[in-house]
Design a protein around this motif. Structure first.
Motif, PDB file in Angstrom:
ATOM      1  N   TRP A 167       0.829  -1.204   0.000  1.00 28.57           N
ATOM      2  CA  TRP A 167       0.000   0.000   0.000  1.00 28.57           C
ATOM      3  C   TRP A 167       0.864   1.255   0.000  1.00 28.57           C
ATOM      4  CZ3 TRP A 167      -3.130  -1.121   5.088  1.00 28.57           C
ATOM      5  CH2 TRP A 167      -3.621  -2.432   5.058  1.00 28.57           C
ATOM      6  N   VAL A 168       1.913   1.229   0.824  1.00 33.24           N
ATOM      7  CA  VAL A 168       2.787   2.406   0.925  1.00 33.24           C
ATOM      8  C   VAL A 168       3.467   2.679  -0.416  1.00 33.24           C
ATOM      9  CG1 VAL A 168       4.855   3.335   2.031  1.00 33.24           C
ATOM     10  CG2 VAL A 168       3.117   2.153   3.415  1.00 33.24           C
ATOM     11  N   SER A 169       4.001   1.651  -1.050  1.00 32.94           N
ATOM     12  CA  SER A 169       4.674   1.835  -2.338  1.00 32.94           C
ATOM     13  C   SER A 169       3.705   2.331  -3.409  1.00 32.94           C
ATOM     14  CB  SER A 169       5.325   0.526  -2.793  1.00 32.94           C
ATOM     15  OG  SER A 169       6.410   0.191  -1.954  1.00 32.94           O
ATOM     16  N   ALA A 170       2.505   1.753  -3.452  1.00 33.42           N
ATOM     17  CA  ALA A 170       1.513   2.195  -4.440  1.00 33.42           C
ATOM     18  C   ALA A 170       1.132   3.655  -4.219  1.00 33.42           C
ATOM     19  CB  ALA A 170       0.274   1.305  -4.363  1.00 33.42           C
ATOM     20  N   SER A 171       1.024   4.053  -2.960  1.00 30.49           N
ATOM     21  CA  SER A 171       0.672   5.443  -2.648  1.00 30.49           C
ATOM     22  C   SER A 171       1.798   6.398  -3.023  1.00 30.49           C
ATOM     23  CB  SER A 171       0.336   5.575  -1.163  1.00 30.49           C
ATOM     24  OG  SER A 171      -0.771   4.761  -0.821  1.00 30.49           O
ATOM     25  N   LEU A 172       3.038   5.993  -2.767  1.00 32.33           N
ATOM     26  CA  LEU A 172       4.190   6.813  -3.144  1.00 32.33           C
ATOM     27  C   LEU A 172       4.243   7.003  -4.656  1.00 32.33           C
ATOM     28  CD1 LEU A 172       6.805   5.253  -0.725  1.00 32.33           C
ATOM     29  CD2 LEU A 172       6.039   7.633  -0.674  1.00 32.33           C
ATOM     30  N   ARG A 173       3.879   5.975  -5.416  1.00 30.79           N
ATOM     31  CA  ARG A 173       3.886   6.097  -6.876  1.00 30.79           C
ATOM     32  C   ARG A 173       2.799   7.056  -7.370  1.00 30.79           C
ATOM     33  NH1 ARG A 173       5.523   0.563  -6.573  1.00 30.79           N
ATOM     34  NH2 ARG A 173       3.352  -0.158  -6.495  1.00 30.79           N
ATOM     35  N   LEU A 174       1.719   7.178  -6.615  1.00 31.19           N
ATOM     36  CA  LEU A 174       0.629   8.081  -7.005  1.00 31.19           C
ATOM     37  C   LEU A 174       0.918   9.540  -6.660  1.00 31.19           C
ATOM     38  CD1 LEU A 174      -2.512   6.043  -5.858  1.00 31.19           C
ATOM     39  CD2 LEU A 174      -1.968   6.708  -8.203  1.00 31.19           C
ATOM     40  N   ALA A 175       1.799   9.760  -5.691  1.00 32.37           N
ATOM     41  CA  ALA A 175       1.983  11.091  -5.107  1.00 32.37           C
ATOM     42  C   ALA A 175       2.973  11.951  -5.882  1.00 32.37           C
ATOM     43  CB  ALA A 175       2.443  10.949  -3.663  1.00 32.37           C
ATOM     44  N   THR A 176       2.838  13.267  -5.679  1.00 34.58           N
ATOM     45  CA  THR A 176       3.887  14.203  -6.081  1.00 34.58           C
ATOM     46  C   THR A 176       4.603  14.765  -4.853  1.00 34.58           C
ATOM     47  OG1 THR A 176       2.269  16.025  -6.158  1.00 34.58           O
ATOM     48  CG2 THR A 176       2.733  14.879  -8.227  1.00 34.58           C
ATOM     49  N   ILE A 177       3.889  14.816  -3.714  1.00 33.54           N
ATOM     50  CA  ILE A 177       4.446  15.296  -2.449  1.00 33.54           C
ATOM     51  C   ILE A 177       4.159  14.250  -1.382  1.00 33.54           C
ATOM     52  CG2 ILE A 177       4.322  17.084  -0.653  1.00 33.54           C
ATOM     53  CD1 ILE A 177       3.368  19.036  -2.816  1.00 33.54           C
ATOM     54  N   VAL A 178       5.151  13.965  -0.547  1.00 34.54           N
ATOM     55  CA  VAL A 178       4.963  13.030   0.556  1.00 34.54           C
ATOM     56  C   VAL A 178       5.276  13.735   1.861  1.00 34.54           C
ATOM     57  CG1 VAL A 178       5.822  10.923   1.655  1.00 34.54           C
ATOM     58  CG2 VAL A 178       5.424  10.978  -0.807  1.00 34.54           C
ATOM     59  N   LYS A 179       4.417  13.527   2.852  1.00 32.38           N
ATOM     60  CA  LYS A 179       4.652  14.082   4.179  1.00 32.38           C
ATOM     61  C   LYS A 179       4.578  12.952   5.198  1.00 32.38           C
ATOM     62  CE  LYS A 179       2.775  15.645   8.227  1.00 32.38           C
ATOM     63  NZ  LYS A 179       1.837  14.939   9.130  1.00 32.38           N
ATOM     64  N   THR A 207      13.987   9.794  -5.763  1.00 26.34           N
ATOM     65  CA  THR A 207      14.542   9.107  -6.932  1.00 26.34           C
ATOM     66  C   THR A 207      13.721   7.879  -7.307  1.00 26.34           C
ATOM     67  OG1 THR A 207      16.765   9.847  -6.376  1.00 26.34           O
ATOM     68  CG2 THR A 207      16.581   7.965  -7.859  1.00 26.34           C
ATOM     69  N   ARG A 208      13.400   7.061  -6.302  1.00 26.98           N
ATOM     70  CA  ARG A 208      12.708   5.801  -6.600  1.00 26.98           C
ATOM     71  C   ARG A 208      11.283   6.026  -7.087  1.00 26.98           C
ATOM     72  NH1 ARG A 208      12.217   0.653  -2.502  1.00 26.98           N
ATOM     73  NH2 ARG A 208      14.491   0.797  -2.652  1.00 26.98           N
ATOM     74  N   PHE A 209      10.594   7.023  -6.524  1.00 24.65           N
ATOM     75  CA  PHE A 209       9.175   7.188  -6.821  1.00 24.65           C
ATOM     76  C   PHE A 209       8.865   8.451  -7.624  1.00 24.65           C
ATOM     77  CE2 PHE A 209       9.429   4.491  -3.048  1.00 24.65           C
ATOM     78  CZ  PHE A 209       8.666   3.408  -3.469  1.00 24.65           C
ATOM     79  N   ASP A 210       9.893   9.125  -8.123  1.00 22.87           N
ATOM     80  CA  ASP A 210       9.718  10.307  -8.966  1.00 22.87           C
ATOM     81  C   ASP A 210       8.859  11.370  -8.284  1.00 22.87           C
ATOM     82  OD1 ASP A 210      10.138  11.862 -11.229  1.00 22.87           O
ATOM     83  OD2 ASP A 210       8.361  11.088 -12.263  1.00 22.87           O
ATOM     84  N   LEU A 211       9.205  11.656  -7.033  1.00 24.45           N
ATOM     85  CA  LEU A 211       8.488  12.648  -6.240  1.00 24.45           C
ATOM     86  C   LEU A 211       9.057  14.042  -6.472  1.00 24.45           C
ATOM     87  CD1 LEU A 211       8.469  10.589  -2.932  1.00 24.45           C
ATOM     88  CD2 LEU A 211       6.490  10.992  -4.410  1.00 24.45           C
ATOM     89  N   GLN A 212       8.246  15.050  -6.184  1.00 30.61           N
ATOM     90  CA  GLN A 212       8.717  16.434  -6.241  1.00 30.61           C
ATOM     91  C   GLN A 212       9.282  16.885  -4.897  1.00 30.61           C
ATOM     92  OE1 GLN A 212       5.502  18.883  -7.661  1.00 30.61           O
ATOM     93  NE2 GLN A 212       5.299  17.759  -9.576  1.00 30.61           N
TER      94      GLN A 212
END
Length: 300
Positions: A167-179, A207-212
């Motif tokens: 669930w965490v990995s799938a959510s990270l892939r959907l996100a642009t910002i993580v808190k 890097t892994r999840f292409d986050l901003q």
């Protein structure tokens, strides 16, 4: 993405519940806290969730209606009860017992939810509401329905044992910002098999999840905010803490508001710290702070 009065539409997606304290109950759930604070800051705050078709649900929605939240896409469940959480405070810090098989465990991806998501300037979603398969599927579909320019904020917000690497990995892939907070960093690092030193951890996530952006909150010690090209270690502001319930959600709301104003990341982090501290200085997760927030925005 904006209302006729030009307010950006910001959606809190996930759980809504009663926080049951020893001295009474209050509306709660991170998405609701987030949506309320964005509304106070001047956005169009929308709540996407599900409550029971019961008296507890009626009273919960009425309490939030009085706080000016848009509840037009809140779903009612004819079978499951409205959610509730038993909360105890130890030295001002909350401890939770989250009850299961409640209405927000059965969120559906309806046409109304899809339509609202397509209007979103920002959405915030977490891990807790993904504990059941139906809600997890609906949440992922809803976030995926947002416009390309939408700020998709994953507030990790781990509670009890309601999380899994998938669930965490799938959510990270959907996100642009993580808190997330500093106590959650080693847990997430262990799930993903990466280093838990905060700056390295943040860069690896990006890097892994292409986050901003990755935001790590640290309570009284402020926050660390990391982007693809910079990082900001922002100290906290000394306050007298009433309780910390909802302070992290207020930080997220402040950061999202600032980013929607296109403020620099470092300034956004400072502002978000101030918003979180103001909420922590008051009782409960949803104190009335519209005038104070307006004054704070003027300072920035």
């Amino acid at each position: 993405m904006t209302t006729p009065d030009r307010r950006p539409t910001v959606i809190g997606l996930g759980e809504l519940l009663w926080d049951v304290f020893p001295d009474g109950r209050r509306p709660g759930g991170a998405p609701a806290n987030f949506a309320f604070q964005t509304e106070q800051l001047g956005c169009h705050g929308v709540l996407a969730t599900r409550v029971g078709a019961d008296v507890d649900g009626d009273e919960l929605l009425q309490a939030l209606r009085e706080k000016s939240l848009d509840l037009s896409i809140v779903q009612r469940d004819p079978e499951r009860k409205t959610g509730w959480v038993s909360v105890t405070l130890r030295d001002g810090h909350p401890e939770y017992v989250i009850h299961e098989n409640v209405a927000w465990d059965a969120i559906e991806f309806t046409p109304a939810l899809q339509s609202m998501m397509q209007q979103a300037a920002a959405v915030c979603f977490g891990t807790l509401a993904q504990r059941s398969g139906p809600s997890r599927t609906a949440i992922h579909a809803a976030v995926s329905a947002t416009p390309a320019e939408c700020l998709r904020v994953y507030d990790v917000n781990l509670r009890q044992s309601y999380y899994a690497e998938e669930w965490v990995s799938a959510s990270l892939r959907l996100a642009t910002i993580v808190k997330l907070n500093d106590e959650e960093v080693p847990v997430v690092a262990r799930l993903l098999g990466i280093a838990d030193e905060p700056l390295e951890f943040s860069r690896l996530l990006i890097t892994r999840f292409d986050l901003q952006i990755v935001c790590i909150t640290r309570g009284a010690k402020g926050c660390l905010v990391v982007t693809q090209t910079e990082h900001h270690d922002v100290p906290g502001k000394a306050i007298k803490v009433a309780d910390t319930v909802g302070a992290g959600d207020a930080f997220t709301a402040g950061f999202v508001f600032a980013q929607l104003q296109e403020w620099p990341v470092g300034l956004s982090a400072e502002f978000a710290n101030r918003v979180g501290a103001m909420v922590a200085s008051r009782q409960g997760a949803m104190p009335e702070l519209r005038r104070e927030f307006a004054q704070l925005i003027e300072q920035y």
